[in-house]
Design an enzyme around this catalytic site. Structure first.
Site, PDB file in Angstrom:
ATOM      1  N   GLY A  34       0.797  -1.222   0.000  1.00  9.81           N
ATOM      2  CA  GLY A  34       0.000   0.000   0.000  1.00  9.81           C
ATOM      3  C   GLY A  34       0.832   1.274   0.000  1.00  9.81           C
ATOM      4  N   GLY A  40       8.615  -1.745   3.734  1.00  8.37           N
ATOM      5  CA  GLY A  40       7.854  -1.748   4.990  1.00  8.37           C
ATOM      6  C   GLY A  40       8.331  -0.725   6.002  1.00  8.37           C
ATOM      7  N   GLU A 199       9.487   6.596  32.262  1.00 10.19           N
ATOM      8  CA  GLU A 199       9.223   5.156  32.099  1.00 10.19           C
ATOM      9  C   GLU A 199       8.309   4.642  33.218  1.00 10.19           C
ATOM     10  OE1 GLU A 199       9.784   2.438  29.995  1.00 10.19           O
ATOM     11  OE2 GLU A 199       8.813   1.292  31.597  1.00 10.19           O
ATOM     12  N   THR A 267       5.803   3.779  23.379  1.00 15.81           N
ATOM     13  CA  THR A 267       5.298   2.831  24.378  1.00 15.81           C
ATOM     14  C   THR A 267       4.835   1.530  23.725  1.00 15.81           C
ATOM     15  OG1 THR A 267       3.205   4.012  24.254  1.00 15.81           O
ATOM     16  CG2 THR A 267       4.636   4.566  26.079  1.00 15.81           C
ATOM     17  N   GLY A 268       5.474   1.153  22.642  1.00 19.58           N
ATOM     18  CA  GLY A 268       5.186  -0.128  22.021  1.00 19.58           C
ATOM     19  C   GLY A 268       4.450   0.015  20.695  1.00 19.58           C
ATOM     20  N   HIS A 441      43.550 -11.592  17.394  1.00 20.11           N
ATOM     21  CA  HIS A 441      43.933 -10.480  18.277  1.00 20.11           C
ATOM     22  C   HIS A 441      44.451  -9.333  17.425  1.00 20.11           C
ATOM     23  CE1 HIS A 441      45.476  -8.371  21.752  1.00 20.11           C
ATOM     24  NE2 HIS A 441      46.618  -8.196  21.088  1.00 20.11           N
TER      25      HIS A 441
END
Ligand code: FAD
Ligand code: NAI
Length: 462
Positions: A34, A40, A199, A267-268, A441
């Site tokens: 869309g 995405g 939070e 918040t998600g 290393h």
């Protein structure tokens, strides 16, 4: 007669990767998107743009804080915000065009528009109905809303608005100390904003190993981020230039207000299934709005599959990709599989934070007998040479069998280092297997080996 073997809805990392594997397996495939561009959330308004801004702001931080010590003298660079946003947009463009190229290369039909599923075996886009044997829903997620908080994407923004602010705010309040809040909060803190994170819980990044949470919060505080913990945001009030955030401290119910030029609501996220017509199809959903699937990623309606952010599990691009590959293989009659126990998580702050598998807390909950091998980056020569001695590698292994159960890294390139532990875990390796593997290393990876050694007779440089 079906026109397609598979139609995939959504061209995010789940959808486009699945489309490529379907095509590779000889399935006639189309993908519907869309948005104007493919890729995405991740490529357009997620992983890629946020990492571009994290990189640019990190460069500034390095110039301001570490160049002088290395003998690189002169004025620190000033920020041309418009150019920084242009660089970010160019990065997005290169990546989304790359996905277009991959669709063409794999002969996947790209159908532009918003898809509806009128019935199993049919996908409608505009007036056109396409027939298909299988459908994969990969419609992703969107920011979750917070009661009392009205997002205008200018003053009160989600991550999408935060990636294209008109100017760098003087004061920013971030609601939520999760991945988005801390990554984008870091960006603006480095660019000069005064960032306060509010939070709800008492620890940042829920679900992460508690020792890492504490170290991470300390390091971010040192970088200038302020934290108000145990605070439930009640509402925001915004005008054209500022916003007030009202919150209540959970410990004593006291009410407070904090003002900012920009408020980032982080918040998600929640699954995005609007307009697909899932009610009419009778597709089973979880109470959290996720599409329910079986072990083959098929919904309760035969021939309709779902993957990525729209189903259960961590909302991560690589998790969506792996499910996309596996669902394609299931449709082609193969045995697609995802090992949910070995999905790494990475936070791209500086230092980076990465984890895989169990935490000490989950192991305690399960009553497992485990041991801890830890190594500080202060003992790693390469890290010290580049001002990156903060942080550590922590490996959790079964006390009796020595099998690796999880790893937690906070430090330089943690997001890359975690993968050697992922591979080891996929092979059921012991900490000793990692410890006996020769590591070059000077590399940061030596810290992983040292942590593995610390699970046994002891690290060398500790
Ligand atoms: P999405 O990427 O959301 O794609 C779904 C697509 O489907 C969208 O383009 C949408 O337009 C389309 N669509 C939906 N419905 C329809 C329809 N009916 N018809 C046609 N098209 C439709 N994850 C990481 O692993 N690493 C990171 O660094 C990272 N950073 C992030 C930063 C931010 C700011 C955000 C917001 C997220 C980040 N994520 C990151 C999460 C990651 O973006 C998601 O987990 C991932 O994009 C999910 O992929 P997906 O394919 O399931 O869905
Ligand atoms: P999150 O779930 O990571 O964090 C949300 C935070 O907000 C939690 O700490 C929660 O306790 C807090 N919160 C909830 N309600 C609150 C309230 N009323 N007041 C104060 N705090 C409150 O969600 P986030 O950061 O929005 O990210 C969404 C998803 O995007 C995540 O699942 C993540 O996997 C994905 N993502 C991944 C990235 C990565 O892999 N590097 C980067 C960015 C996003």
């Amino acid at each position: 007669m079906a026109n397609y073997d598979v139609i995939i809805i959504g061209a995010g990392p789940g959808g486009y990767v699945s489309a490529i594997r379907c095509a590779q397996l000889g399935l006639k495939t189309a993908i519907v998107e869309g948005r104007d561009t493919l890729g995405g959330t991740c490529l357009n308004v997620g992983c890629i743009p946020s990492k571009a801004l994290l990189h640019a702001s990190h460069m500034l931080h390095e110039a301001e804080h570490n160049f002088g010590a290395m003998g690189l003298k002169g004025k620190s660079p000033s920020v041309d915000w418009k150019q920084m946003l242009a660089y970010k947009d160019d990065t997005i463009g290169q990546n989304t065009k790359g996905v277009e190229f991959l669709m063409k290369k794999n002969k996947i039909d790209v159908i532009k528009g918003w898809a509806i599923i009128p019935a199993a075996g049919k996908v409608q886009v505009g007036d056109e109905v396409h027939e298909t044997k299988n459908i994969i829903i990969a419609s992703g997620s969107e920011p979750a809303s917070l009661p009392g908080v009205e997002v205008d994407e200018k003053i009160v923004v989600t991550s999408t608005g935060a990636l294209k602010l008109g100017k760098i705010p003087k004061k920013m309040v971030v609601i939520g100390a999760g991945v988005i809040g801390l990554e984008l909060g870091s960006v603006y803190a480095r660019l000069g904003s005064e960032v306060t994170v509010v939070e709800f819980l008492d620890a940042i990044t829920p679900g992460m190993d508690a020792e890492v949470q504490r170290s991470f919060q300390k390091l971010l505080t040192k970088q200038g981020l302020k934290f108000i913990m145990g605070a439930a945001v009640q509402k925001t009030e915004a005008n054209k230039t500022k916003a007030k955030v009202h919150y209540k401290l959970r410990k004593d119910d006291s009410e407070h207000v904090i003002e900012a030029d920009t408020v980032l609501v982080a918040t998600g996220r929640k699954p995005f299934t609007n307009g697909l017509g899932l009610d009419t199809l009778g597709i089973e959903m979880s109470p959290r709005g996720q599409i329910k699937v079986g072990a083959d990623w098929q919904t309760n309606v035969p021939g309709i599959y779902a993957i990525g952010d729209v189903i259960d599990g961590p909302m991560l691009a690589h998790k969506a990709e792996d499910e996309g590959l596996a669902a394609a293989e299931q449709i082609a009659g193969k045995h697609g599989h995802v090992n949910y126990g070995v999905i790494p998580g990475v936070i791209y702050t500086h230092p980076e934070v990465a984890n895989v598998g169990e935490t000490e807390e989950t192991l305690k909950e399960q009553g497992r007998n485990y041991k801890v091998g830890k190594f500080s980056f202060m003992g790693n020569g390469r890290a010290k040479a580049v001002f990156a001695g903060e942080g550590f590698v922590k490996i959790l292994a079964d006390k009796d069998t020595d099998r690796i159960l999880g790893a937690h890294i906070i430090g330089p390139a943690a997001g890359d280092l975690i993968h050697e532990v992922c591979v080891a875990m996929e092979f059921g390796a012991s900490a000793e297997d990692l410890a006996m593997t020769c590591h070059a290393h000077p590399t940061y990876s030596e810290a992983v080996r040292e942590a593995a050694l610390a699970c046994g007779d002891g690290a060398i440089h500790a």
